[in-house]
Design an enzyme around this catalytic site. Structure first.
Site, PDB file in Angstrom:
ATOM      1  N   ARG A 129       0.853  -1.181   0.000  1.00 19.19           N
ATOM      2  CA  ARG A 129       0.000   0.000   0.000  1.00 19.19           C
ATOM      3  C   ARG A 129       0.892   1.236   0.000  1.00 19.19           C
ATOM      4  O   ARG A 129       1.849   1.315   0.788  1.00 19.19           O
ATOM      5  CB  ARG A 129      -0.920   0.025   1.234  1.00 19.19           C
ATOM      6  CG  ARG A 129      -1.987  -1.063   1.216  1.00 19.19           C
ATOM      7  CD  ARG A 129      -3.053  -0.753   0.173  1.00 19.19           C
ATOM      8  NE  ARG A 129      -4.089  -1.777   0.095  1.00 19.19           N
ATOM      9  CZ  ARG A 129      -4.097  -2.776  -0.759  1.00 19.19           C
ATOM     10  NH1 ARG A 129      -3.080  -2.930  -1.602  1.00 19.19           N
ATOM     11  NH2 ARG A 129      -5.085  -3.634  -0.784  1.00 19.19           N
ATOM     12  N   HIS A 172       1.212  -0.311 -10.457  1.00 17.01           N
ATOM     13  CA  HIS A 172       0.283  -1.153  -9.694  1.00 17.01           C
ATOM     14  C   HIS A 172      -0.017  -2.461 -10.444  1.00 17.01           C
ATOM     15  O   HIS A 172      -1.178  -2.816 -10.667  1.00 17.01           O
ATOM     16  CB  HIS A 172      -1.020  -0.403  -9.412  1.00 17.01           C
ATOM     17  CG  HIS A 172      -1.728  -0.925  -8.187  1.00 17.01           C
ATOM     18  ND1 HIS A 172      -2.334  -0.108  -7.271  1.00 17.01           N
ATOM     19  CD2 HIS A 172      -1.927  -2.195  -7.730  1.00 17.01           C
ATOM     20  CE1 HIS A 172      -2.882  -0.837  -6.315  1.00 17.01           C
ATOM     21  NE2 HIS A 172      -2.640  -2.108  -6.560  1.00 17.01           N
TER      22      HIS A 172
END
Length: 310
Positions: free
Chosen positions: A225, A273
């Protein structure tokens, strides 16, 4: 007849409709599946990914569960209107993808491959790396993804140390927990992999103080994260040379803004990502199994602990 609402956006509906129907049919479920509903009170299950069209769960008075397509639930777990059970996504495809990305980047930094791949002067300068058994790799976060990555690295003979909030016992991994365990883990981490969930306790966990606890020349790898890292502190540690490189797949704001200093920093690698994502077929099977379990009165898989935040 089980009523299932797909509240994860029109683009995902195009991707998921076929795999979901296949998985639900394979389990013999009688159902209706739609991206919209005229009567929220008739909905039994909500398949969900964060989107602005559904932020209030109050009308879904008879919903038995919300089934997330995402592993991370920080954008929904604090929603006060969400009173029904919430399950996060855990599936083999996601886990395998994360292990592959983490192992590839740990090996890249362990072997020092950048100096040969990025060699514009064509310099012949061989440097023999240590063996994996002589390289300490730390994994922060020992949930499903963290455990799989730690075991994958240990399988390559890396000396792996893992840290989690609660004590774990994993064969072949030195497992630590608590504040003292975190200091001990960071002080040994030549390569650090961040796979913690994002909670109030983990936001900015890797700040200036903790970066300073790492060995000089250490590498930070973050597929977990973005907000786990204090960005300014990491950039300062990179500029000073205390941290030699950071490979980052997740960020506070995505897409990463074009003017963000990570893009141009010579010792930062940005990937968009891609470390791990839900593969539609395997994710659909997890969703279908949880719906089958709910209808059969069996416990749901991967339920979120609201107090812990994951």
């Amino acid at each position: 007849m089980t009523t299932i609402l797909f509240a994860a956006g029109s683009e995902r509906w195009t991707e998921y409709e076929g795999p979901l129907r296949n998985a639900l049919d394979a389990l013999g479920l009688e159902y209706t599946l739609s991206p919209e509903t005229d009567d929220p009170a008739q909905v039994d299950y909500i398949i969900y990914a964060p989107n602005p069209s559904l932020t209030d769960f109050t009308p879904y008075t008879n919903a038995k569960a919300v089934l997330s397509l995402w592993a991370g639930v920080e954008r929904i777990v604090g929603n006060e209107t969400l009173t029904m059970p919430l399950a996060r996504m855990v599936n083999d495809g996601m886990t395998e993808g994360m292990v592959e990305w983490v192992v590839a980047n740990v090996l890249r930094h362990h072997l020092g491959l950048d100096r040969y791949v990025l060699n514009p002067t064509r310099e012949w300068a061989p440097r023999v790396p240590p063996l994996a058994r002589d390289r300490k790799v730390a994994v922060l976060g020992l949930g499903a993804l963290g455990q799989a990555c730690a075991q994958g690295l240990a399988g390559l003979n890396f000396d792996v140390i893992g840290w989690s909030r609660s004590q774990k016992d994993i064969a072949g991994i030195t497992c630590l927990s608590g504040d003292d365990g975190l200091v001990q883990t960071l002080s040994q981490a030549e390569i650090l992999v961040l796979l913690l969930p994002l909670t109030a306790d983990t936001e900015n966990l890797l700040n200036a103080q903790r970066l300073a606890q790492m060995p000089k020349g250490a590498v930070v790898i973050n597929p977990g994260r973005g907000p786990l890292i204090d960005d300014d502190a990491l950039l300062a540690a990179l500029d000073s040379g205390h941290i030699s490189h950071a490979t980052l797949d997740v960020f506070r704001k995505e897409p990463l803004p074009a003017d963000h200093p990570y893009w141009t920093h010579p010792n930062v690698t940005v990937t968009p990502h891609i470390a791990s994502d839900s593969r539609t077929d395997s994710a659909a099977q997890v969703i279908a199994e949880n719906i089958w379990r709910g209808e059969a009165g069996e416990p749901l898989l991967h339920l979120v602990d609201r107090g812990a935040g994951y």
